[in-house]
Design an enzyme around this catalytic site. Structure first.
Site, short mmCIF file in Angstrom:
data_model
loop_
_atom_site.label_atom_id
_atom_site.label_comp_id
_atom_site.label_asym_id
_atom_site.label_seq_id
_atom_site.Cartn_x
_atom_site.Cartn_y
_atom_site.Cartn_z
N SER A 31 37.17 35.60 48.11
CA SER A 31 37.32 36.29 49.10
C SER A 31 36.26 37.06 49.64
CB SER A 31 37.88 37.66 48.16
OG SER A 31 37.11 38.31 47.30
N LYS A 32 36.66 37.59 50.78
CA LYS A 32 35.48 38.26 51.66
C LYS A 32 34.72 39.13 51.07
CE LYS A 32 38.04 37.89 55.90
NZ LYS A 32 38.74 38.63 56.86
N ARG A 33 35.33 39.96 49.88
CA ARG A 33 34.80 41.05 49.26
C ARG A 33 33.57 40.50 48.55
NH1 ARG A 33 35.28 42.44 44.19
NH2 ARG A 33 36.62 40.84 43.69
N MET A 34 33.42 39.24 47.95
CA MET A 34 32.15 38.97 47.54
C MET A 34 31.49 37.67 48.39
SD MET A 34 33.51 38.79 43.32
CE MET A 34 31.79 38.30 42.92
#
Ligand code: GLU
Length: 477
Positions: free
Chosen positions: A253-256
């Site tokens: 994910s973009k989060r990580m």
């Protein structure tokens, strides 16, 4: 054996996702390995999600990485058009056929009715699916609604109490109960088909032998199998690729992580490294070899070595791999690609620029780091108070004047002689370690660390080296 035909079928909704690149790459490798055909099909039936220019940029990113297609909107082919919005009649024809033989039905439920239904099912803890209220409508009721111009969708009528079983090339034997499948919408209220209908129809007409796609589509496979059955067609082979995971095992994910391929290229990762890295997200050879060119991957890639376990996206490994390619690709190739990160005048003397790249690539991971590293040769840093104290001490001045004198007797590119001088100085002056090297480095490159002295002198050239040793260049005002 019939020819293998695989397709990469992106929806043009934005950038190319790392997972999309992996699918495209596996399609390409499998097609090349089996002397089959790799097809690009643009799945643009969700008009609300379409992003202008996304399809073209996707194709250009893939082609810059070396992935090209045998059949595509640009290349053409015998099974076109390869853009779904240009094939609407075909989908409508088969939806009509399904309505005709009772495998599909009109549904007039409004968005509000559907969300209320969903909420009620959720509160009761039931599997969320369409409750088939429109299946109960009489032909007269349907006709009346159609005449009145009511909005409708067409749904696939899934079988009751049916166990779908199929063999997946990666996951082996899979069984899914029909109770876990909704009556899928096939034609939306805007008249466009959903992915499920369009992809199935196209995979059939384009004679796709293997559907290679992400694991997130596994649960949709019963719907597709049922469509094949209702339409009297033979399904393709299924190849569901493992999920790509963040290092904490959550879905990539973009989060990580950055998830767009373009962002990695913009950061200065090499396409060879990125492809090699992505190839290993779910596939590895029997001997666990890590470094492959695209041609070698075409040779080595087989579906039976695709794993069903989630593949970890490990940036440290990508960095390591990039470093390997920084050093192993031809020097001129690295020099060419690094150029965009260098001020134009640093590359004016091309010979010198190549020498700088040759030294820098030994220590750098990404292309822009080469320019950072090279700065010492073009713009020596100002010395700090602390450095200045070391630089101007009596011992340092002794080292510098001795070294200056010696270097003036040799060629700047005579690495052996410079190495010998450097070693001799330690003995001759009785000064060693930091006291010896620090002033030389500070004078030559304005920094305590960097390439070895013969490399520095070869790059700077004799005149510039002597000037810096004499303190006329690297020394602050
Ligand atoms: N258009 C679908 C996507 O972008 C393709 C899935 C498939 O390969 O069947 O995910």
């Amino acid at each position: 054996m019939t020819e293998t035909r695989v397709r990469f079928a992106p929806s043009p909704t934005g950038y190319l996702h790392i997972g999309g690149l992996r699918t495209a790459l596996y399609d390409y490798l499998f097609a090349r390995n089996t002397q089959g055909k790799c097809i690009l099909r643009i799945e643009d039936t969700d008009q609300s999600r379409e992003v202008e220019g996304a399809a073209a940029s996707l194709v250009s990113t893939l082609s810059s990485l070396g992935i090209d297609f045998d059949e595509s909107p640009e290349a053409g082919g015998d099974y076109g058009p390869y853009i779904q919005s240009q094939r609407l009649e075909l989908y409508r024809k088969h939806a009509a056929e399904l309505l005709q033989n009772g495998h599909a039905y009109y549904c007039f439920c409004s968005t509000e009715t559907l969300s209320k239904m969903r909420e009620e099912q959720q509160t009761k803890g039931e599997f969320v699916k369409y409750d088939r209220r429109c299946l109960m409508l009489s032909q007269e009721e349907i006709d009346a609604k159609l005449r009145a111009g009511d909005n409708y969708v067409i749904r696939l009528r899934m079988p009751d109490d049916h166990r779908f079983a199929f063999d997946d090339e990666v996951r082996g034997h899979v069984e899914i109960e029909s109770s876990q499948s909704d009556d899928q919408v096939l034609i939306k209220s805007d008249g466009f088909p959903t992915y499920h209908l369009a992809a199935t129809v196209d995979d059939h007409y384009m004679q796709i032998s293997h559907v290679i796609r992400g694991e997130e589509w596994l649960s949709s496979t019963p719907k597709h199998l049922w469509l094949y059955e209702c339409l009297g067609w033979q399904p393709p082979k299924w190849v569901h690729l493992p999920l790509i995971l963040n290092t904490d095992r959550s879905k990539l994910s973009k989060r990580m992580n950055d998830v767009s391929v373009e962002s990695y290229l913009e950061k200065g990762y090499l396409k060879e490294a990125l492809l090699n890295f992505v190839a290993l997200l779910g596939w590895h050879s029997a001997d666990d070899r890590e470094l492959y060119t695209l041609e070698e991957l075409c040779e080595a890639f087989t579906l039976d070595r695709v794993s069903k376990a989630g593949a970890i996206f490990d940036l440290t490994k990508l960095d390591w791999m990039n470093g390997q390619y920084m050093r192993s690709l031809p020097l001129a190739a690295i020099a060419g690609r690094a150029r965009q990160w260098f001020p134009a005048d640093w590359a004016e003397d091309y010979e010198r620029y190549l020498k700088v790249i040759a030294a820098a690539r030994e220590r750098c991971t990404l292309l822009p780091e080469l320019a950072e590293y090279a700065r010492i040769f073009f713009e020596p840093a100002e010395l700090s108070e602390q450095d200045l104290a070391i630089f101007t001490s009596e011992t340092s001045q002794k080292v510098l004047s001795w070294y200056h004198e010696q270097i003036s007797t040799v060629q700047a590119d005579d690495a052996e002689a410079i190495d010998a001088i450097t070693k001799a100085g330690i003995k001759e002056l009785g000064i060693k370690g930091k006291d010896y090297y620090m002033p030389l480095r500070l004078a030559l490159i304005g920094a305590p660390h960097g390439p070895d002295l013969p490399t520095i002198i070869a790059i700077l050239g004799k005149e510039e080296s002597l000037a810096r040793l004499a303190g006329s260049s690297a020394k602050p005002e």
